[in-house]
Design a protein around this motif. Sequence first.
Motif, mmCIF file in Angstrom:
data_model
loop_
_atom_site.group_PDB
_atom_site.id
_atom_site.type_symbol
_atom_site.label_atom_id
_atom_site.label_comp_id
_atom_site.label_asym_id
_atom_site.label_seq_id
_atom_site.Cartn_x
_atom_site.Cartn_y
_atom_site.Cartn_z
ATOM 1 N N ASN A 109 0.770 -1.175 -0.062
ATOM 2 C CA ASN A 109 -0.192 0.343 0.123
ATOM 3 C C ASN A 109 0.815 1.209 0.203
ATOM 4 O O ASN A 109 0.099 2.462 -0.306
ATOM 5 C CB ASN A 109 -0.968 -0.090 1.223
ATOM 6 C CG ASN A 109 -0.487 0.224 2.784
ATOM 7 O OD1 ASN A 109 0.853 -0.039 2.848
ATOM 8 N ND2 ASN A 109 -1.038 0.413 3.354
ATOM 9 N N LYS A 110 2.331 1.533 0.504
ATOM 10 C CA LYS A 110 3.537 2.416 0.410
ATOM 11 C C LYS A 110 3.208 3.113 -1.106
ATOM 12 O O LYS A 110 3.056 4.049 -1.916
ATOM 13 C CB LYS A 110 4.471 1.757 1.817
ATOM 14 C CG LYS A 110 4.153 1.922 2.558
ATOM 15 C CD LYS A 110 3.455 2.478 3.220
ATOM 16 C CE LYS A 110 2.785 2.702 4.604
ATOM 17 N NZ LYS A 110 2.107 1.626 4.900
ATOM 18 N N TYR A 111 3.217 1.526 -2.092
ATOM 19 C CA TYR A 111 3.626 1.800 -3.167
ATOM 20 C C TYR A 111 2.508 2.975 -3.751
ATOM 21 O O TYR A 111 2.176 3.657 -4.761
ATOM 22 C CB TYR A 111 3.654 0.892 -4.174
ATOM 23 C CG TYR A 111 4.472 1.058 -5.166
ATOM 24 C CD1 TYR A 111 5.516 0.949 -6.166
ATOM 25 C CD2 TYR A 111 3.330 1.747 -6.296
ATOM 26 C CE1 TYR A 111 5.756 1.227 -7.004
ATOM 27 C CE2 TYR A 111 3.628 1.037 -8.058
ATOM 28 C CZ TYR A 111 4.584 1.320 -8.433
ATOM 29 O OH TYR A 111 5.047 1.691 -9.527
ATOM 30 N N ARG A 112 1.400 2.404 -3.529
ATOM 31 C CA ARG A 112 0.282 3.131 -3.766
ATOM 32 C C ARG A 112 -0.548 4.341 -3.410
ATOM 33 O O ARG A 112 -0.278 4.856 -4.316
ATOM 34 C CB ARG A 112 -1.059 2.337 -3.662
ATOM 35 C CG ARG A 112 -0.894 0.659 -3.746
ATOM 36 C CD ARG A 112 -1.130 0.768 -5.503
ATOM 37 N NE ARG A 112 -1.686 -0.794 -6.133
ATOM 38 C CZ ARG A 112 -1.921 -0.994 -7.468
ATOM 39 N NH1 ARG A 112 -1.932 -0.847 -7.875
ATOM 40 N NH2 ARG A 112 -1.717 -2.295 -7.320
ATOM 41 N N LYS A 113 0.020 3.979 -2.410
ATOM 42 C CA LYS A 113 -0.119 5.532 -1.413
ATOM 43 C C LYS A 113 1.164 7.055 -2.161
ATOM 44 O O LYS A 113 0.572 7.731 -2.356
ATOM 45 C CB LYS A 113 0.429 5.765 -0.253
ATOM 46 C CG LYS A 113 -1.027 5.048 0.849
ATOM 47 C CD LYS A 113 -0.686 4.699 2.578
ATOM 48 C CE LYS A 113 -1.706 4.266 2.931
ATOM 49 N NZ LYS A 113 -1.318 4.327 4.768
ATOM 50 N N LEU A 114 2.432 6.399 -2.358
ATOM 51 C CA LEU A 114 3.010 7.477 -3.125
ATOM 52 C C LEU A 114 3.289 7.114 -5.104
ATOM 53 O O LEU A 114 3.615 7.849 -5.029
ATOM 54 C CB LEU A 114 4.441 6.187 -2.545
ATOM 55 C CG LEU A 114 5.009 6.490 -1.361
ATOM 56 C CD1 LEU A 114 5.885 6.327 -0.521
ATOM 57 C CD2 LEU A 114 4.807 8.429 -0.983
ATOM 58 N N TYR A 115 1.837 6.849 -5.313
ATOM 59 C CA TYR A 115 2.233 6.910 -6.191
ATOM 60 C C TYR A 115 2.303 7.842 -7.070
ATOM 61 O O TYR A 115 3.067 8.098 -8.435
ATOM 62 C CB TYR A 115 0.842 5.764 -7.312
ATOM 63 C CG TYR A 115 0.691 6.027 -8.657
ATOM 64 C CD1 TYR A 115 1.334 4.633 -9.434
ATOM 65 C CD2 TYR A 115 -0.311 6.490 -9.145
ATOM 66 C CE1 TYR A 115 0.843 4.191 -10.366
ATOM 67 C CE2 TYR A 115 -0.454 6.276 -10.666
ATOM 68 C CZ TYR A 115 0.471 5.305 -11.211
ATOM 69 O OH TYR A 115 0.292 4.541 -12.452
ATOM 70 N N SER A 116 1.647 8.995 -6.894
ATOM 71 C CA SER A 116 1.413 9.621 -7.874
ATOM 72 C C SER A 116 2.983 10.686 -7.613
ATOM 73 O O SER A 116 2.754 11.163 -8.518
ATOM 74 C CB SER A 116 0.213 11.345 -7.063
ATOM 75 O OG SER A 116 0.218 11.511 -5.788
#
Length: 291
Positions: A32-39
């Motif tokens: 989920n850290k990749y998803r949260k930092l995706y932008s």
Amino acid sequence: MQPLSDVESFRFRGRDYFVKRDELIDPLLSGNKYRKLYSLIQTPAERYRGITSYGGTQSNAMLSIAALCQQKGWAFHYTCKLLPERLKANPTGNLKRALELGMQLHEVEHKQYDAAIASLSSPADTSTLLVPQGGADPIAELGINVLAREISQWQQERGIEKLNVVTPSGTGTTACYLALALPGVNVLTTACVGDSNYLIQQMDMLGAVPLNLRILENEKKHHFARPYPEFLDIYRELKEAGIEFDLIYGANMWHTLLQNIDTIEGTILYVHSGGLMGNETMLDRYRHKGL
């Protein structure tokens, strides 16, 4: 659309599940850290010069941000409470890796911590971005919407009518945004930090808690990141079944999910939230306690 991670079937305790393997996206920027930092991953390197954040010294988010900044060439300043002398002399786990990636650590005394965090909330320099603890920020919505589209695409391809998406919660950012983006799906979570009331308060800061979001309760109260024999047992059992989950969020979520399993109808898709790098220090804590 090519998904960022695959979905695998997973049989556990005689029941079939599906697991979205987000932990395999990137060894450091995972789950989920990749998803949260995706932008921010998509942001040109010249947009910022640095990121500031704060929180615990073995935080998965801390390590992921450190990896992101190292890739982008950004400075990373991280505020935490005073380190124990043993950890300061010999950093371990996520802290050790984040420092090796160039993170600059700023320790403050416990009684000064809240004031120090408040002073970070309005940086005068627009080339420096503040990322709140755990990545709990509207900036996370874009990446979680990408995850939601991948789940929706998989659901349609499989022809699944009743889908339950499971993900553990710290601040509830992932669960909340997933539920908003998947109104026809039940999103199931549990509070791994504090209790359900604390979790609802955290999600309220992102907007109204969606009606399709269900918080599952554990029969026993567990304190965040504290070693519990039942968590170690289920961690080992899940690993033997074929997938390793993290000992703080994943073990808690599975332990709680299984207590509530008879109340859940339909297909279950567990979104792997990553955090496996933190297992090293958690397993050391279990050994230290003789568990």
